[in-house]
Design a protein around this motif. Structure first.
Motif, PDB file in Angstrom:
ATOM      1  N   PHE A 127       0.881  -1.309  -0.065  1.00  0.00           N
ATOM      2  CA  PHE A 127      -0.015   0.020  -0.225  1.00  0.00           C
ATOM      3  C   PHE A 127       0.918   1.126   0.224  1.00  0.00           C
ATOM      4  O   PHE A 127       0.718   2.258  -0.806  1.00  0.00           O
ATOM      5  CB  PHE A 127      -0.742   0.139   1.199  1.00  0.00           C
ATOM      6  CG  PHE A 127      -2.372  -0.870   0.973  1.00  0.00           C
ATOM      7  CD1 PHE A 127      -3.338   0.164   0.381  1.00  0.00           C
ATOM      8  CD2 PHE A 127      -2.659  -2.081   1.183  1.00  0.00           C
ATOM      9  CE1 PHE A 127      -4.537  -0.559   0.300  1.00  0.00           C
ATOM     10  CE2 PHE A 127      -3.614  -2.924   1.118  1.00  0.00           C
ATOM     11  CZ  PHE A 127      -4.553  -1.822   0.637  1.00  0.00           C
ATOM     12  N   VAL A 179      -7.898   4.818   0.598  1.00  0.00           N
ATOM     13  CA  VAL A 179      -7.962   3.293   1.150  1.00  0.00           C
ATOM     14  C   VAL A 179      -8.936   2.588   1.001  1.00  0.00           C
ATOM     15  O   VAL A 179      -9.872   2.950   1.583  1.00  0.00           O
ATOM     16  CB  VAL A 179      -7.097   3.212   2.472  1.00  0.00           C
ATOM     17  CG1 VAL A 179      -6.886   1.852   3.084  1.00  0.00           C
ATOM     18  CG2 VAL A 179      -5.898   3.969   2.557  1.00  0.00           C
ATOM     19  N   VAL A 219      -2.118   0.504   7.484  1.00  0.00           N
ATOM     20  CA  VAL A 219      -2.219   1.067   6.032  1.00  0.00           C
ATOM     21  C   VAL A 219      -2.311   2.483   5.999  1.00  0.00           C
ATOM     22  O   VAL A 219      -1.485   3.289   5.269  1.00  0.00           O
ATOM     23  CB  VAL A 219      -3.173   0.206   5.438  1.00  0.00           C
ATOM     24  CG1 VAL A 219      -3.401   1.410   3.776  1.00  0.00           C
ATOM     25  CG2 VAL A 219      -2.661  -1.279   5.278  1.00  0.00           C
TER      26      VAL A 219
END
Length: 363
Positions: free
Chosen positions: A158, A175, A212
């Motif tokens: 990511f 995301v 993330v």
């Protein structure tokens, strides 16, 4: 001026209006590389007046694709192909975002118009899928449970994808933590049965999403907006409910997210959803109420009046539309006319002759 066609500023980015195009997979890339289809498909929404054109879910790794034909952003060839699409959208006055995604146990499937369902066999171009637990999505191949190294690779993927997205010229990074894909799978107790630090409590199940978000924020810097798309409910007994998601959104806000794009469901086949106009708006409203952060609402919002009402009621700060933009790529121009907005500044000058009020004055 309507709220829908007022500007919105997040960090250092100002959107020309608050009617945005949802990310919608086209299943038309080759080896993750976008092409002329994506160029024309996305640029038309900018000509049609959208404030933000969110490109489709783009896989952060080959194994993160939903189908073999998904767009990707795990290598430089893909980054460079996106750059031309982005320039075309910018030339037409809109901003453009990318949704960074990993499909988890719902990866390696046939694209919707392949006339086949389920997982693509390994000998036909499929691959081994991964998930928080070795629990298959009903009708799909069983995934492999991620170990610590695998989880660390997901975060690194990511982060690397976010860097390529910035270098390509995207204005917004989203995301994808919704619709039953990998980050959502970690969040939900229906798909996460781990007994280690990545499972059990909501705080543990949220670790991957938050890691993330932190990695993406660290990579893109302080200027660029970072969105997160959540499913506000699993629509199934024992699954996530909206207050669980609102809690995770609060943590994500502290980790560096700016806006929450709230959809629903997608984790299990036995979900039960009552669908109707604006049916997911209350989910966005609850996240906004709990976190105080901007939200975007989505889900059968098909007219300017419906979109304006969402904002006027304080349920969200922006509206995403998907299928309505597919039906009418100029939905934003139509919505502006419905709300009595002046054509100048939004309508391309090449299209002004089609605006009823403008053309009456200039015959």
């Amino acid at each position: 001026m309507s709220q829908l066609f007022s500007t919105l500023t997040i960090r250092e980015t100002t959107f020309r209006n608050r009617l945005w195009v949802s990310p919608m997979c086209m299943y038309s890339a080759e080896d993750g590389v976008v092409n002329d289809w994506h160029h024309v498909h996305l640029a038309q929404f900018a000509s049609g007046g959208a404030g933000l054109v969110m490109s489709e879910a783009s896989a952060v790794s080959p194994e993160g694709r939903i189908t073999p034909e998904d767009a990707g952003i795990w290598n430089d060839e893909q980054r460079d192909a996106w750059a031309g699409v982005i320039a075309s959208v910018h030339a037409r006055g809109a901003l453009v975002g990318v949704q960074l995604a990993h499909a988890g146990r719902k990866a390696s499937t046939w694209r919707p118009f392949a006339n086949q369902d389920g997982s693509v066999p390994l000998d036909q171009g499929g691959w081994q899928t991964v998930a928080p637990s070795a629990i298959a999505f009903d009708g799909y191949a069983a995934p492999q449970e991620l170990d610590e190294d695998g989880i660390a690779k997901v975060v690194a993927d990511f982060r690397a994808a976010a860097r390529r997205a910035v270098d390509a010229g995207f204005d917004v990074i989203e995301v994808h933590a919704a619709h039953g894909y990998l980050l959502h799978e970690f969040l939900s107790p229906l798909s996460n049965e781990r007994a280690d630090g990545w499972g059990g409590s909501l705080e543990n199940r949220a670790r991957l999403v938050l890691d993330v978000v932190r990695a993406v924020r660290a990579e893109v810097g302080e200027a660029l907006p970072v969105f997160v798309r959540f499913s506000g409910t699993d629509s199934a007994p024992g699954g996530l409910e909206i207050d669980d998601v609102a809690t995770v959104a609060q943590w994500a806000l502290e980790a560096g997210a700016d806006l929450f794009d709230v959809s629903s469901s997608g984790l299990v086949r036995h979900q039960r959803i009552e669908v109707g106009p604006g049916y997911q708006v209350p989910l966005a409203a609850r996240v906004r109420e709990v976190t105080g952060a901007p939200t975007a609402a989505v889900g059968i919002i098909d007219t300017g009046e419906e979109a304006e009402a969402v904002l006027a009621e304080g349920s969200a700060d922006a509206v995403f539309a998907g299928r309505e933009f597919l039906r009418d790529p100029h939905f934003a121009l139509r919505a502006a006319s419905e709300l009595g907005e002046a054509p100048e500044g939004l309508w391309p000058p090449q299209y002004l002759r089609a605006h009823r009020e403008w053309s009456k004055l200039r015959r």
